[in-house]
Design an enzyme around this catalytic site. Structure first.
Site, PDB file in Angstrom:
ATOM      1  N   LYS A  42       0.853  -1.299   0.053  1.00  0.00           N
ATOM      2  CA  LYS A  42      -0.155   0.043   0.063  1.00  0.00           C
ATOM      3  C   LYS A  42       0.770   1.223   0.210  1.00  0.00           C
ATOM      4  CE  LYS A  42      -3.040  -2.469   3.103  1.00  0.00           C
ATOM      5  NZ  LYS A  42      -3.442  -2.592   4.742  1.00  0.00           N
ATOM      6  N   GLU A  97       7.868   2.361  -5.922  1.00  0.00           N
ATOM      7  CA  GLU A  97       7.863   1.716  -4.440  1.00  0.00           C
ATOM      8  C   GLU A  97       8.002   3.001  -3.580  1.00  0.00           C
ATOM      9  OE1 GLU A  97       7.783  -0.135  -2.258  1.00  0.00           O
ATOM     10  OE2 GLU A  97       8.757  -1.968  -2.285  1.00  0.00           O
ATOM     11  N   ASP A  98       7.548   2.749  -1.957  1.00  0.00           N
ATOM     12  CA  ASP A  98       7.606   3.730  -1.314  1.00  0.00           C
ATOM     13  C   ASP A  98       9.183   3.870  -0.923  1.00  0.00           C
ATOM     14  OD1 ASP A  98       7.510   1.360  -0.086  1.00  0.00           O
ATOM     15  OD2 ASP A  98       6.004   1.779   1.631  1.00  0.00           O
ATOM     16  N   ASP A 101      14.560  -0.449   1.092  1.00  0.00           N
ATOM     17  CA  ASP A 101      15.407  -0.922   2.563  1.00  0.00           C
ATOM     18  C   ASP A 101      16.528  -2.067   2.379  1.00  0.00           C
ATOM     19  OD1 ASP A 101      15.906  -0.735   5.456  1.00  0.00           O
ATOM     20  OD2 ASP A 101      14.113  -1.549   6.064  1.00  0.00           O
ATOM     21  N   LYS A 129      17.223   3.746   1.405  1.00  0.00           N
ATOM     22  CA  LYS A 129      17.788   3.775   2.810  1.00  0.00           C
ATOM     23  C   LYS A 129      18.938   2.671   2.591  1.00  0.00           C
ATOM     24  CE  LYS A 129      14.611   3.207   6.279  1.00  0.00           C
ATOM     25  NZ  LYS A 129      14.211   2.306   7.287  1.00  0.00           N
ATOM     26  N   PHE A 150      13.431   4.458  11.212  1.00  0.00           N
ATOM     27  CA  PHE A 150      12.211   4.009  10.852  1.00  0.00           C
ATOM     28  C   PHE A 150      11.289   5.292  10.732  1.00  0.00           C
ATOM     29  CE2 PHE A 150       8.085   2.399  10.801  1.00  0.00           C
ATOM     30  CZ  PHE A 150       8.269   1.224  10.077  1.00  0.00           C
ATOM     31  N   VAL A 151      10.806   5.565   9.452  1.00  0.00           N
ATOM     32  CA  VAL A 151      10.173   6.508   9.001  1.00  0.00           C
ATOM     33  C   VAL A 151       8.523   6.361   8.462  1.00  0.00           C
ATOM     34  CG1 VAL A 151      12.077   8.026   8.147  1.00  0.00           C
ATOM     35  CG2 VAL A 151      10.902   6.486   6.363  1.00  0.00           C
ATOM     36  N   ASP A 157       3.759   3.416   6.509  1.00  0.00           N
ATOM     37  CA  ASP A 157       2.936   3.185   7.836  1.00  0.00           C
ATOM     38  C   ASP A 157       3.814   2.587   8.929  1.00  0.00           C
ATOM     39  OD1 ASP A 157       3.349   0.479   6.519  1.00  0.00           O
ATOM     40  OD2 ASP A 157       1.987  -0.203   8.053  1.00  0.00           O
TER      41      ASP A 157
HETATM   42  P1  IMP Z   1      12.634  -4.134   1.803  1.00  0.00           P
HETATM   43  O1  IMP Z   1      12.250  -5.401   1.280  1.00  0.00           O
HETATM   44  O2  IMP Z   1      13.444  -4.438   3.081  1.00  0.00           O
HETATM   45  O3  IMP Z   1      13.464  -3.285   0.928  1.00  0.00           O
HETATM   46  O4  IMP Z   1      11.646  -3.105   2.481  1.00  0.00           O
HETATM   47  C1  IMP Z   1      10.804  -2.898   1.463  1.00  0.00           C
HETATM   48  C2  IMP Z   1       9.298  -2.434   2.514  1.00  0.00           C
HETATM   49  O5  IMP Z   1       9.588  -2.433   3.909  1.00  0.00           O
HETATM   50  C3  IMP Z   1       9.155  -1.216   1.847  1.00  0.00           C
HETATM   51  O6  IMP Z   1       8.286  -1.024   0.725  1.00  0.00           O
HETATM   52  C4  IMP Z   1       7.980  -0.670   3.146  1.00  0.00           C
HETATM   53  O7  IMP Z   1       6.887  -0.910   2.965  1.00  0.00           O
HETATM   54  C5  IMP Z   1       8.655  -1.302   4.469  1.00  0.00           C
HETATM   55  N1  IMP Z   1       9.746  -0.301   5.036  1.00  0.00           N
HETATM   56  C6  IMP Z   1      10.937  -0.256   4.990  1.00  0.00           C
HETATM   57  N2  IMP Z   1      11.641   0.616   5.752  1.00  0.00           N
HETATM   58  C7  IMP Z   1      10.380   1.377   6.326  1.00  0.00           C
HETATM   59  C8  IMP Z   1      10.343   2.466   6.906  1.00  0.00           C
HETATM   60  O8  IMP Z   1      11.451   3.060   7.301  1.00  0.00           O
HETATM   61  N3  IMP Z   1       8.981   2.823   7.299  1.00  0.00           N
HETATM   62  C9  IMP Z   1       7.939   2.441   6.806  1.00  0.00           C
HETATM   63  N4  IMP Z   1       8.198   1.207   6.050  1.00  0.00           N
HETATM   64  C10 IMP Z   1       9.488   0.485   5.986  1.00  0.00           C
HETATM   65 MG    MG Z   2       6.203  -1.005   0.648  1.00  0.00          MG
END
Ligand code: IMP
Ligand code: MG
Length: 177
Positions: A42, A97-98, A101, A129, A150-151, A157
């Site tokens: 979302k 993507e938002d 990470d 990040k 964590f943002v 969210d």
């Molecule tokens: P990744 O697979 O670790 O790259 O994580 C991706 C997903 O984790 C993102 O699409 C977000 O939905 C969530 N996410 C990662 N870091 C944060 C954060 O700081 N705040 C909120 N959601 C996060």
């Molecule tokens: Mg996401």
């Protein structure tokens, strides 16, 4: 809600200016390519809605829902909760993507969509990040590089809350500890 925020990391005005700039760059780069934007729900919903209004070319849009997170830490496992409804074979796919990470989600998603033989796959992210990267995945367009905090807000969210904040904020640690 605002009381749970320790500090504002990126203001609504900064987001607005940067998203417009990235929209203009995509407009130039994808002219006559009729790309399909794939929003990752979302978290993408506000970013994508704002971005698309600065993309002035023929294009289509679709959405996927994936989950990899519970609370503030990645589970490392990616689950597809909603798949595409459009065929992407031969299309230029732009994933929206938002936040990038660990990269686990986008790495998985890229491989998953690659199997459907798109013409290309491009990644657009609101935030990057890099400190926490585990997978070998890069954003082609990133609006903001953020530190390892964590943002929340502007679509992001914590346990489904704070998505409606108009800015990106850092949550007070006592909220999630
Ligand atoms: P990744 O697979 O670790 O790259 O994580 C991706 C997903 O984790 C993102 O699409 C977000 O939905 C969530 N996410 C990662 N870091 C944060 C954060 O700081 N705040 C909120 N959601 C996060
Ligand atoms: Mg996401």
């Amino acid at each position: 809600m605002q009381n749970d925020i320790e500090s504002i990391l990126i203001s609504a005005e900064e987001i607005e200016a940067k998203v417009a700039e990235v929209g203009r760059r995509i407009t130039e780069d994808f002219r006559d390519k009729d790309p399909i934007f794939v929003g990752v729900l979302k978290g993408c919903f506000i970013f994508m809605a704002d971005l698309m209004r600065h993309v002035d070319i023929n294009c289509s849009m679709d959405f996927m829902a994936v989950s990899s997170y519970s609370g503030t830490s990645s589970t490392g496992a990616v689950k597809i909760n909603k798949d595409l409804s459009e065929d992407i074979e031969g299309r230029h796919v732009i994933i929206v993507e938002d936040i990038l990470d660990s990269g686990v989600t986008l790495h998985y998603l890229k491989g998953y969509l690659m199997n459907r033989r798109p013409a290309s796959i491009t990644i657009v992210t609101l935030m990057d990040k890099p400190a926490r990267r585990k997978s070998n995945v890069y954003a082609d367009y990133s609006c903001f590089e953020v530190p390892d905090a964590f943002v929340v807000g502007y679509g992001l969210d914590y346990n489904e809350h704070y998505r409606n904040l108009p800015y990106i904020g850092v949550l007070k640690p006592e909220i999630y500890s």
